[in-house]
Design a protein around this motif. Structure first.
Motif, short mmCIF file in Angstrom:
data_model
loop_
_atom_site.label_atom_id
_atom_site.label_comp_id
_atom_site.label_asym_id
_atom_site.label_seq_id
_atom_site.Cartn_x
_atom_site.Cartn_y
_atom_site.Cartn_z
N LEU A 54 0.82 -1.20 0.00
CA LEU A 54 0.00 0.00 0.00
C LEU A 54 0.86 1.26 0.00
O LEU A 54 1.86 1.36 0.73
CB LEU A 54 -0.92 0.02 1.23
CG LEU A 54 -2.02 -1.05 1.30
CD1 LEU A 54 -2.82 -0.89 2.58
CD2 LEU A 54 -2.94 -0.97 0.09
N GLY A 55 0.46 2.25 -0.83
CA GLY A 55 1.15 3.53 -0.88
C GLY A 55 2.36 3.55 -1.78
O GLY A 55 3.01 4.59 -1.93
N LEU A 204 1.23 8.99 1.92
CA LEU A 204 1.75 8.66 0.59
C LEU A 204 3.11 9.30 0.32
O LEU A 204 3.71 9.04 -0.72
CB LEU A 204 0.74 9.10 -0.47
CG LEU A 204 -0.62 8.39 -0.41
CD1 LEU A 204 -1.52 8.89 -1.51
CD2 LEU A 204 -0.44 6.89 -0.52
N LEU A 205 3.58 10.14 1.23
CA LEU A 205 4.94 10.67 1.11
C LEU A 205 5.93 9.80 1.87
O LEU A 205 7.02 10.24 2.23
CB LEU A 205 4.99 12.11 1.61
CG LEU A 205 4.24 13.13 0.75
CD1 LEU A 205 4.43 14.53 1.31
CD2 LEU A 205 4.67 13.07 -0.70
N LYS A 209 12.56 4.03 0.47
CA LYS A 209 13.88 4.51 0.85
C LYS A 209 13.89 5.95 1.37
O LYS A 209 14.95 6.45 1.73
CB LYS A 209 14.83 4.41 -0.36
CG LYS A 209 15.03 2.99 -0.85
CD LYS A 209 15.53 2.06 0.25
CE LYS A 209 15.63 0.63 -0.23
NZ LYS A 209 16.01 -0.30 0.86
N MET A 210 12.75 6.59 1.41
CA MET A 210 12.70 7.92 2.01
C MET A 210 11.27 8.26 2.45
O MET A 210 10.30 7.66 1.98
CB MET A 210 13.24 8.99 1.07
CG MET A 210 12.26 9.51 0.04
SD MET A 210 12.78 11.13 -0.57
CE MET A 210 12.82 12.08 0.94
N ALA A 211 11.19 9.22 3.37
CA ALA A 211 9.88 9.64 3.88
C ALA A 211 9.93 11.11 4.23
O ALA A 211 10.96 11.63 4.68
CB ALA A 211 9.50 8.81 5.12
N PRO A 238 4.28 3.61 6.07
CA PRO A 238 3.50 4.54 6.90
C PRO A 238 3.21 4.01 8.31
O PRO A 238 3.30 4.76 9.28
CB PRO A 238 2.21 4.72 6.10
CG PRO A 238 2.61 4.49 4.68
CD PRO A 238 3.65 3.42 4.74
N ASP A 239 2.89 2.72 8.43
CA ASP A 239 2.54 2.21 9.75
C ASP A 239 3.75 1.93 10.63
O ASP A 239 3.61 1.52 11.78
CB ASP A 239 1.68 0.94 9.62
CG ASP A 239 2.44 -0.21 8.99
OD1 ASP A 239 3.35 0.05 8.18
OD2 ASP A 239 2.12 -1.37 9.31
#
Length: 713
Positions: A54-55, A204-205, A209-211, A238-239
């Motif tokens: 997801l995402g 979704l950001l 490998k990055m957030a 995300p989680d």
């Protein structure tokens, strides 16, 4: 009361009472789907997308045709929607579009066109293995331009594609970044800092490998805690990322990274974080990593006119059992120096094994912890009784053989005695060095974490290297030299025999002993000299030798065989060439003594048993038992590998004993022990052709032949 343990599903692993889940499952017991199922082509969508987390973006199975510019690149991508657990309408790539064209086409493009260009950039960079330095530079410039445009109404969609693109760039090989335009990369990281402050917190950001995460100011707070939790993979999800305004303690077995930002007074403005899975965008001149270790970078960003009292962050060292933390440095990135600096950062003493840092008064900064690791070497055990016994008996057998050869030298001439004595001498020294020096006397025991230095100094590498200590390097060089010398003399022995077989009249040329002495002792010295000169440094002796025992280095830091190490070109290749030459000589010898000459009297034929024994004796003297070592290198089946290891050990630790039996004991027993002067060398049956100064002039006359034992070998 005993709390029942969890039963982790879908290949989850229980650690410290918590299920660690794979990317495609989540929940307390890894029972909640976290993916979009595979989507096959339909009448409304011709693209095939595989199961995707997801995402994240899925690339289509369909690829651009071979005749197009983007041959092999996916034709489309689709975002796995978190809300619907299904794929969004696909983004389609023009197979003739390039990153150069996108870079040139962004200025003046409409918001919708920019959205399409952003998704096309994401598709073109979706195969990290195909990225070149120019691709990375172009993609960095494109994403920087797109994310810098605050007037774009489609900012969120563009940001999602841009962050996915950057995540893919971070997945490219480190070698590619040596030629990248780092100005473009530097500008991009600063743009990402600004993005984290103007984007609402958006799951979704978060890409593998990055957030980019944000916390919007609503009420006064004194601190913010960012925590990244472990999964079965190292990917950001995300989680697995949690932002909260109260400090919480979590088990060190479940937390990979944690940052606490504390304020000197109540703070009610926005704060943003950018997480990089590695330091690809922060290429340091002072820190040069050589191990495949994680070096995550965290950017903490505040709005203008905001101040930070303290930033505290911790990173859990690698859980790789082959490495242990030796030391670390708390650093921030200096855009002016283009390198990591320790200004304003200190280490925090702890006994948990984590690397913990504290930095002060930096409003917008990229922080990292640079760690240096010790390799947990598995030092070799002491030689077992069988190996020691075999080597000792070989030394004794070789000593007697050398003396016997010298004593009986008149019966065979100078060349064979010279060759056999030198073989015995070089092999004896090798066995003695092997028994006395193969085990490394200086062992570097891994230090406890409490012994980590209090000084905050940037390490030179993530691999802590010890300078050369003890005699291990010298022993390695001597072992390499005398083992190569042994095989060089073995090969010369075979060449000598070949010359005798080919030149039955003249025998070995008179210059051969002098050339043999030069080659026999000189060639190994050249190979050892090149090996030492090109790989050895006092500060890093492991470029030449191993740490576990005193022998040539063969494996890289990932414990994989490396062609750059001297084991290959400083030993295996020269030895292979010698063994091939010796094997060809053995075949030629066997063919010569076993072939049937029609002009030879049948009663004079050498018995087959004697021919086989002669060939076996030559094989022992040529050291062909080492061929089993090359079979070991390619043997994959465990049982076969074990059997070959035992055979290799037995054959080669007792080679000196075999030489003694075949080249001393056997000829001694075949001779008259009462008359030492009549002792003969090993009997190798050959057919020798006798020539006369004239031939019988009768038509029926034939050349005469006789069978003899060639004692001059």
């Amino acid at each position: 009361m005993t709390v029942p343990s969890l039963l982790c599903e879908n290949k989850g692993i229980l650690q410290d009472g918590i299920c660690i889940c794979p990317d495609d499952w989540t929940g307390t017991t890894c029972n909640i789907p976290n993916f979009c199922p595979e989507q096959k082509p339909t009448p409304t969508s011709k693209f095939h997308f595989l199961k995707t987390v997801l995402g994240q973006f899925a690339s289509s199975v369909e690829r651009c045709p071979p005749e197009t510019t983007n041959a092999g690149i996916p034709q489309a991508s689709s975002l796995c929607n978190i809300s619907t657990h299904s794929f969004n309408p696909p983004n389609i790539l023009s197979c003739s579009l390039t990153l150069d064209a996108i870079n040139e086409g962004i200025p003046g493009a409409t918001p919708e066109e920019k959205k399409n260009l952003a998704s096309s950039t994401q598709i073109l960079t979706s195969i990290p293995e195909r990225l070149t330095p120019l691709n990375i530079t172009n993609a960095a410039q494109i994403t920087n331009t797109l994310l810098s445009d605050q007037q774009t109404t489609e900012t969120t969609d563009i940001a999602i594609s841009a962050v996915a693109t950057i995540s893919q760039l971070l997945n490219a090989s480190r070698e590619m970044y040596s030629s990248v335009d780092h100005t473009a990369i530097s500008e991009l990281t600063q743009t990402l800092q600004k993005l984290s402050l103007r984007e609402e917190q958006n799951p979704l950001l978060v890409q593998p490998k990055m957030a980019v995460q944000s916390l919007k100011g609503q009420k006064p707070i004194r601190q913010v805690q960012l925590t990244f939790f472990k999964g079965l993979s190292d990917n950001f999800l995300p989680d697995r990322i949690k932002l909260q305004v109260t400090e919480a303690e979590y088990s060190k077995h479940t937390v990979d990274l944690q940052m606490n930002v504390r304020f000197s007074e109540d703070f009610n403005k926005d704060i943003g974080f950018v997480l990089y899975d590695n330091d690809q965008f922060f290429q340091s001149k002072s820190f040069q990593p050589s191990l495949d270790t994680k070096r995550r970078v965290i950017s903490a960003n505040l709005q203008e006119n905001s101040g930070i009292d303290q930033v505290q962050f911790a990173v859990t060292p690698s859980n790789d059992s082959t490495m242990s933390l030796n030391d670390f440095a708390c650093v921030s990135w200096s855009y002016s120096k283009k390198d990591w600096i320790t200004d304003g950062c200190t280490k925090i003493e702890n006994h948990s094994g984590d690397a913990v840092c504290s930095c002060k008064k930096q409003k917008n900064a990229n922080f990292a912890i640079l760690m240096a690791f010790d390799i947990n070497y598995q030092y070799s055990e002491e030689l077992n009784g069988i190996s020691i016994t075999g080597c000792v008996l070989s030394v004794l057998g070789l000593s007697v053989t050398a003396l016997y050869q010298i004593k009986t030298r008149k019966s065979r001439g100078g060349s064979p005695t010279l060759l056999v004595v030198n073989i015995c001498l070089s092999m004896m020294v090798f066995y003695l060095l092997f028994i006395l020096g193969i085990n490394n006397p200086v062992k570097h025991i891994v230090q406890n974490v409490t012994n980590i230095s209090g000084e905050n100094i940037v390490p030179k590498s993530d691999h802590h290297k010890y300078s050369d200590q003890g005699p291990c390097t010298a022993i390695t060089a001597l072992l390499q030299y005398f083992l190569l010398a042994t095989f060089t003399w073995n090969t010369l022995y075979g060449i000598n025999l070949f010359l005798i077989l080919r030149n039955s009249l003249s025998g070995t040329p008179p210059w051969f002993p002098w050339v043999a002495m030069a080659v026999g002792w000189g060639l190994p010295a050249v190979i050892v000299g090149i090996s030492l000169g090109s790989t050895y440094h006092v500060e890093d002796p492991l470029g030449y030798r191993q740490e576990e025992f005193c022998w040539l280095a063969s494996l890289d830091h990932e414990q994989k065989f490396s062609i750059k190490k001297p084991m290959l070109w400083g030993f295996l290749l020269p030895l292979l060439l010698m063994l091939i030459s010796s094997t060809l000589i053995l075949f030629y010898f066997s063919y010569t003594i076993c072939r049937t000459n029609p002009k030879l009297n049948k009663s004079r034929k050498t018995p087959l048993k004697k021919n086989i024994l002669s060939s076996f004796s030559l094989a022992v003297m040529l050291g062909l038992s080492w061929v089993t070592g090359y079979i070991l290198l390619i043997a994959q089946e465990k049982k076969l590998h074990y059997i070959l290891s035992v055979v290799f050990c037995l054959l080669n630790t007792t080679q000196g004993v075999q030489i003694f039996i075949l080249f001393t004991l056997r000829p001694f027993l075949n001779s008259n022990p009462a008359v030492l002067n009549s002792l003969r060398a090993p009997e190798i049956g050959l057919y020798k052709k006798t020539f006369f100064l004239w031939k019988n002039k009768t038509p029926d006359s034939n050349e005469s032949y006789k069978s003899t034992d060639l004692d001059s070998i």
